[in-house]
Design an enzyme around this catalytic site. Structure first.
Site: not given
Lengths: 471, 104
Positions: A397-398
């Site tokens: 994600n990040d």
């Protein structure tokens, strides 16, 4: 009874210790290349055997029953734990082993100070100061590592747990520890054991308080730092016991842990101080993943994903921690294999902190027999992205959030990312739209060329592989 | 050993550590971390030494636990590292892995 033959600090014992720490250095050096690393580990383990046997032969070593008991229990636990641990649970295993190491240092320091007191003589400062250092750092490391273990093992919540007045309490504790240590050092003709125990407890509390507020994503940095600390405390114990093997080995670990810690922090664009003293706490909408507003996004199923992938020329797979948690490495490798059978070029893009530690993802993919050549590091793959037909983000994600590049106000601004948004199309396999560790929304999910496949990584990958076979 | 000799050893060892370890590729960082973690299990030596002059029940307990902790650190550390590094060695024949029939 075994006959003690070596004089502590004598030539024979020292020579054997020199052999031992040379083997450690050689072992670590061999650990720098994939083809010799396994051998390097064995070399270091052999060095450890030399060091242990040498110590057992030292004059004055006794209480064989207790030694046998300790060795027996420790070996049994160590063997059982390391055989059973899953590859995805490696980071917490390292935390646990690091913790017991720190605990051993603290206990040795305690024993050493009791010994000094029982002799009734003034304890020289060049023994006492290392003992105090070992006690404090060992205790911090023991408790801090246990908290890290508990967080990674989900025994306690991974989100940052803040205590009100946290920083002030830490500072007070630290000052208290320093004052108490000074008191012991000044009264080195008759130090108080009670104060020493208070120091051990205060350091333990400090270890708890320092690690508790740190979020799960920063845990590798913390474990690495504590690893370095334990090494240094072992070196301090070496100063107290006049043991050259402890000094060299402990210092080696201290320097390696320091390098690793800084590299990990750099990869996340955070300073070590930042990790320790400020969680990603200020980020908006942390919470349990219920995003307040639904932004428009494209959702697809396994069959659509399979079609997109099968008719692409080049595919880049971006694995993240979600893949590790779902144990999806074998399933995703199967997708890669199916695609290669159809002539698609498949590469894996590894972010420096993918997984829970640098290199963790490589270990997981190697476990699934993904060829070494297909694993590309971030700097290598990013220039390829615009020429990539489909980027598949699996449980990451990040590390793919374009906000890191585009939004200077984002909490992760400046963090190096894998630029999947540059690829022609993006497929994100993820359970939901919920934010990652940083607690911020990922703009990537709402791009027009992004398709979301909401499912467990392992199931999704298996489904996609099956669908590609059916095409 | 004099204090200054020990400090000399300490400083040199720190530089050796930096030199040797800073050349490790990222890929091997987790195994390396685990291996160095095992190496600091050398504190067990301290446990072996202090239990030798332990002379009351509390000291017996402290010393024995210290040895047990150190042994866990050493044995577990090296074995886990070995398992991790085993993943990198070329396997003779890549086996077709489980969950073959994924389907719906």
């Amino acid at each position: 009874m075994i006959e003690a033959v070596l004089k502590p600090g004598g030539d024979a014992a020292t020579a054997l210790y020199i052999v031992a720490f040379s083997l450690f250095i050689l072992g670590v050096k061999r650990g720098t290349h994939p083809t010799t690393a396994k051998q390097g580990n064995l070399v270091a383990a052999f060095g450890m055997a030399v060091a242990v046997v040498t110590t057992l032969l030292l004059d004055g070593v006794g209480n064989w029953g207790l030694i046998a008991l300790g060795l027996g229990i420790g070996t049994a636990v160590g063997v059982t734990a390391s055989v059973r641990v899953k590859m995805t649970e490696m980071p917490q295993m390292v935390a646990l082993y690091n913790g017991v190491g720190g605990g051993a240092v603290a206990l040795i320091a305690w024993s050493e100070i009791r010994h000094g007191i029982s002799l009734g003589e003034t304890i020289p400062l060049d023994t006492l100061i290392p003992v105090l250092f070992a006690a404090v750092v060992g205790s911090v490391s023991f408790w801090g590592s246990n908290i890290a273990f508990a967080k990674l093992q989900d025994l306690i919540p991974t989100r940052p747990l803040a205590v009100p007045g946290q920083q002030a309490i830490n500072v007070v504790l630290l000052i208290g520890i320093l004052v108490a240590c000074t008191d012991i050092a000044i009264n080195n003709d008759d130090p108080s054991q009670a104060i020493f125990i208070a120091v051990l407890l205060a350091a333990g509390l400090l270890g708890n308080l320092v690690v508790l507020p740190i979020g799960g994503a920063d845990m590798p940095v913390v474990i690495s730092l504590l690893n370095a600390f334990t090494g240094l405390s072992a070196a301090a114990a070496g100063f107290a016991l006049d043991n050259v093997a402890l000094i060299v080995a402990g210092t080696l670990v201290g320097s390696s842990g320091t390098i690793l810690t800084m590299e990990m922090a750099t990869a996340m664009n955070r300073s070590v101080a930042n990790v320790l003293f400020a969680g990603f706490g200020g980020a908006p909408a942390g919470g349990a993943g219920g995003s307040t507003e639904e932004r428009p996004h494209v959702s697809i199923g396994a069959q659509d994903a399979a079609i997109k992938l099968a008719y692409a020329d080049s595919v880049v797979i971006v694995p993240g921690y979600g893949l590790a948690v779902a144990q999806a490495q074998h399933a995703i490798k199967e997708v890669g294999d199916e695609l290669e059978k159809r002539g698609v070029t498949v590469n894996y893009a590894i972010h420096p902190v993918a997984g829970r530690m640098p290199g963790h993802m490589n270990v997981l993919l190697a476990e699934a027999d993904v060829p070494y050549e297909q694993l590309k590091e971030m700097e290598e793959i990013n220039p390829e992205m615009p020429r990539t037909d489909v980027a598949v983000v699996v449980g990451a994600n990040d590390v793919t959030n374009p906000a890191a590049k585009n939004d200077p106000n984002s909490p992760i601004a400046g963090m190096p990312i894998i630029e999947v948004d540059q690829a022609q199309q993006v497929i994100v396999i993820k359970r939901s739209l919920s934010p990652g560790f940083a607690g911020i929304d990922n703009d990537l999910f709402y791009e027009s060329n992004t398709s979301m496949l909401f499912d467990d990584a392992k199931k999704a990958a298996a489904d996609i592989a099956a669908e590609i076979q059916n095409l | 050993m004099s204090l200054m000799t020990e400090i000399t050893i300490f400083v040199l060892a720190a530089f050796v550590g930096f030199e040797v370890i800073s050349k490790v590729p990222t890929t091997l960082h987790t195994p390396l971390m685990s291996q160095t973690n095992a190496i600091h299990g050398i504190v067990m030596l301290g446990g072996l030494i202090v239990v030798g002059y332990a002379n009351d029940p509390l000291e017996y307990v402290i010393g024995t636990i210290a040895i047990a902790f150190g042994a866990i650190n050493i044995v577990g550390g090296f074995m886990v590292t070995d398992r991790m590094l085993g993943m990198f060695s070329k396997k003779p024949k890549p086996k077709a892995d489980a969950d073959g029939k994924g389907g719906s």
